[in-house]
Design a protein around this motif. Structure first.
Motif, mmCIF file in Angstrom:
data_model
loop_
_atom_site.group_PDB
_atom_site.id
_atom_site.type_symbol
_atom_site.label_atom_id
_atom_site.label_comp_id
_atom_site.label_asym_id
_atom_site.label_seq_id
_atom_site.Cartn_x
_atom_site.Cartn_y
_atom_site.Cartn_z
ATOM 1 N N ILE A 249 0.853 -1.188 0.000
ATOM 2 C CA ILE A 249 0.000 0.000 0.000
ATOM 3 C C ILE A 249 0.887 1.235 0.000
ATOM 4 C CG2 ILE A 249 -1.669 1.346 1.329
ATOM 5 C CD1 ILE A 249 -2.853 -1.279 2.315
ATOM 6 N N LEU A 250 0.617 2.137 -0.929
ATOM 7 C CA LEU A 250 1.333 3.409 -1.021
ATOM 8 C C LEU A 250 0.420 4.515 -0.522
ATOM 9 C CD1 LEU A 250 2.755 1.475 -3.068
ATOM 10 C CD2 LEU A 250 3.242 3.490 -4.466
ATOM 11 N N VAL A 295 -3.013 3.950 -2.483
ATOM 12 C CA VAL A 295 -2.823 3.137 -3.690
ATOM 13 C C VAL A 295 -2.504 1.698 -3.292
ATOM 14 C CG1 VAL A 295 -1.510 2.843 -5.831
ATOM 15 C CG2 VAL A 295 -1.930 5.148 -4.918
ATOM 16 N N ILE A 296 -3.212 0.747 -3.894
ATOM 17 C CA ILE A 296 -2.886 -0.670 -3.745
ATOM 18 C C ILE A 296 -2.084 -1.088 -4.969
ATOM 19 C CG2 ILE A 296 -3.809 -3.016 -3.542
ATOM 20 C CD1 ILE A 296 -6.294 -1.820 -2.249
ATOM 21 N N ALA A 297 -0.917 -1.711 -4.726
ATOM 22 C CA ALA A 297 0.000 -2.003 -5.834
ATOM 23 C C ALA A 297 0.711 -3.328 -5.621
ATOM 24 C CB ALA A 297 1.033 -0.887 -5.970
ATOM 25 N N ASP A 301 5.672 -2.914 -8.777
ATOM 26 C CA ASP A 301 5.218 -1.645 -9.363
ATOM 27 C C ASP A 301 5.345 -0.463 -8.399
ATOM 28 O OD1 ASP A 301 4.492 -2.887 -11.749
ATOM 29 O OD2 ASP A 301 2.484 -3.353 -11.023
ATOM 30 N N SER A 302 5.692 -0.732 -7.132
ATOM 31 C CA SER A 302 5.628 0.316 -6.115
ATOM 32 C C SER A 302 6.513 1.515 -6.427
ATOM 33 C CB SER A 302 6.004 -0.264 -4.743
ATOM 34 O OG SER A 302 5.003 -1.129 -4.277
ATOM 35 N N GLU A 303 7.753 1.263 -6.860
ATOM 36 C CA GLU A 303 8.688 2.365 -7.068
ATOM 37 C C GLU A 303 8.224 3.300 -8.186
ATOM 38 O OE1 GLU A 303 13.408 3.151 -8.116
ATOM 39 O OE2 GLU A 303 12.794 1.252 -7.192
ATOM 40 N N LYS A 304 7.785 2.739 -9.316
ATOM 41 C CA LYS A 304 7.366 3.607 -10.425
ATOM 42 C C LYS A 304 6.078 4.353 -10.077
ATOM 43 C CE LYS A 304 4.744 0.201 -13.156
ATOM 44 N NZ LYS A 304 4.624 -0.499 -14.454
ATOM 45 N N LEU A 305 5.178 3.732 -9.287
ATOM 46 C CA LEU A 305 3.947 4.418 -8.892
ATOM 47 C C LEU A 305 4.242 5.531 -7.904
ATOM 48 C CD1 LEU A 305 1.568 1.334 -8.530
ATOM 49 C CD2 LEU A 305 1.583 3.016 -10.373
ATOM 50 N N ALA A 306 5.179 5.280 -6.973
ATOM 51 C CA ALA A 306 5.570 6.333 -6.031
ATOM 52 C C ALA A 306 6.172 7.527 -6.776
ATOM 53 C CB ALA A 306 6.568 5.777 -5.015
ATOM 54 N N ARG A 307 6.992 7.236 -7.775
ATOM 55 C CA ARG A 307 7.584 8.317 -8.575
ATOM 56 C C ARG A 307 6.503 9.112 -9.311
ATOM 57 N NH1 ARG A 307 12.688 9.401 -10.497
ATOM 58 N NH2 ARG A 307 12.736 10.733 -12.349
ATOM 59 N N VAL A 318 6.531 9.331 -0.274
ATOM 60 C CA VAL A 318 5.413 8.392 -0.327
ATOM 61 C C VAL A 318 5.704 7.242 0.632
ATOM 62 C CG1 VAL A 318 4.141 6.751 -1.770
ATOM 63 C CG2 VAL A 318 4.862 8.955 -2.728
ATOM 64 N N ARG A 319 4.765 6.964 1.508
ATOM 65 C CA ARG A 319 4.916 5.838 2.433
ATOM 66 C C ARG A 319 4.594 4.533 1.711
ATOM 67 N NH1 ARG A 319 2.054 9.793 4.979
ATOM 68 N NH2 ARG A 319 0.040 8.795 4.562
ATOM 69 N N ILE A 320 5.419 3.516 1.903
ATOM 70 C CA ILE A 320 5.131 2.178 1.383
ATOM 71 C C ILE A 320 4.877 1.280 2.580
ATOM 72 C CG2 ILE A 320 5.995 0.208 0.081
ATOM 73 C CD1 ILE A 320 7.561 2.067 -1.656
ATOM 74 N N ILE A 321 3.657 0.790 2.670
ATOM 75 C CA ILE A 321 3.230 0.010 3.828
ATOM 76 C C ILE A 321 3.178 -1.453 3.417
ATOM 77 C CG2 ILE A 321 1.396 -0.308 5.542
ATOM 78 C CD1 ILE A 321 0.515 2.600 4.814
#
Length: 396
Positions: A249-250, A295-297, A301-307, A318-321
């Motif tokens: 989760i982002l 965001v659910i990812a 894909d987390s890094e490109k979505l955070a960017r 951006v927090r990555i949980i």
């Protein structure tokens, strides 16, 4: 439900996969006969001890070298009068392997020759693995795979050295979203053939649910390493009826982004691979109004979505949980035809089932229903009701 778990903690190759499935219970004579019929090879199947672990070993000796195209390999496999499932599976594996090699070398699939893979032993390994899989009756099982250990360092090719994993193996890992990790020892642990077999067999890339193990098979590799060079395969039962899916989760908080930008961000994130996006209105410090972007990812894909979030909103972080896993229904797309005022309209529907096939939910595609509503002149909620009732009757 019956399940298989591949645990390639020391990598995977064609002979290791075949050996592990034999050790799991596949008929030795059927597998050896199919391998020697398919290729110009001698096959020796025996037991070996790898760092204290008793494992099945499949040793393939090639009697003839050569260079075959995918078309010739396919014709050879089709001419063998094998059960149709084995033929279909083997051709699928060769196509996975061929497409990866063709992309890496920049040639068409038709012109590709399998000379770098020692094609006779590759044919034997693939036929052997597919025969063992078929003999075990694993069609219909849920097939899971732990992260593949690929080794470390460089692998030698005729045209130079490449870092592990080898280019074709890496292409397969990428294309089929197979989880992998470096180590635990120097050298190449994952071969392109091993990667292609895993890519074909594995049908669930989520986290394996709690499992009751019934049988364990070990397939010996040719190398002697500091860890047992074996591929472990476990068969058993999974109890839960829903699918475990690995996600992250982002989140980030914003208070100075317009609604138009946020609306566009939702579209951008979904297009970039986000599984779901939500905006949650909140009151932030100094009583400012803002939003939590949620965001659910998938992990990859987390890094490109955070960017993307940072670029579109100006957020500085951006927090990555991490989440253990989520449970989801098995989803499929269907279609129903509904009749309104003498006209027939097609409507796409999403059908959700558990792993036992029990129907959990049916949802009509809104855009289809909206279009029918406009053309037929009735409320969209009425179109949805008609479509879902029809789907309930068809898919129950």
């Amino acid at each position: 439900m019956k399940a298989i778990l591949f645990d390639p903690f020391s990598g995977a190759s064609g002979d290791m996969t075949t050996a592990a499935l034999i050790d799991l219970g596949a008929d030795v004579w059927k597998v050896r006969e199919a391998m020697e019929l398919a290729a110009d090879v001698d096959v020796e199947i025996s037991k070996r001890i790898k760092k204290g672990i008793s494992a099945c070993s499949v040793n393939v000796t090639t009697r003839k070298e050569g260079s075959l195209t995918l078309e010739k390999i396919t014709k050879r496999v089709e001419s063998m009068s094998l059960p149709s499932d084995i033929t279909t599976d083997a051709i699928s594996v060769f196509n996975i392997l061929g497409k990866a090699e063709a992309k890496v070398h920049g040639v068409s699939l038709e012109k590709l020759h399998f000379h770098e893979l020692g094609q006779e032993d590759a044919i034997a390994d693939i036929i052997g693995a597919c025969t063992a899989f078929y003999d075990l009756g694993l069609k219909g099982y849920r097939i899971y795979c732990m992260p593949v250990s690929v080794g470390m360092g460089f692998v030698e090719f005729s045209h130079g050295k490449f870092p592990v994993p080898a280019p074709a193996a890496l292409e397969i890992l990428k294309e089929y979203s197979l989880p992998w990790k470096p180590g635990p020892v120097e050298g190449e642990l994952l071969t392109p053939t091993g990667a292609a077999l895993l890519a074909h067999f594995v049908n669930d890339k989520g986290v394996c649910p709690p499992m009751t193990a019934e049988h364990v098979g070990y397939g010996a590799g040719s190398r002697e390493t500091s860890v047992p060079n074996v591929l472990r395969v476990i068969s058993g039962e999974i109890d839960e009826a829903l699918i475990s899916d690995s996600i992250e989760i982002l989140e980030t908080n914003v208070d100075d982004v317009t609604g138009q930008v946020l609306g566009n961000l939702i579209d951008e994130l979904l297009s970039a691979g986000a599984l779901d996006v939500a905006l949650i209105p909140v009151t932030m410090k100094k009583s400012r109004s803002g939003n939590i972007i949620h965001v659910i990812a998938r992990h990859q894909d987390s890094e490109k979505l955070a960017r993307k979030i940072i670029e579109e909103t100006g957020s500085l972080g951006v927090r990555i949980i991490p989440v253990k896993h989520r449970l989801i229904a098995q989803r499929e797309m269907g279609k129903v035809d509904i009749t309104i005022r003498g006209r027939v309209f097609p409507i796409a529907v999403k059908v959700g089932r558990d792993l036992r096939g029990v129907l959990l939910n049916i949802s009509a595609e809104f855009e289809d229903c909206k279009k029918v509503s406009q053309e037929a002149g009735i409320p969209v909620r009425e179109v949805i009701r008609i479509a879902e009732e029809k789907a309930q009757h068809i898919f129950s």
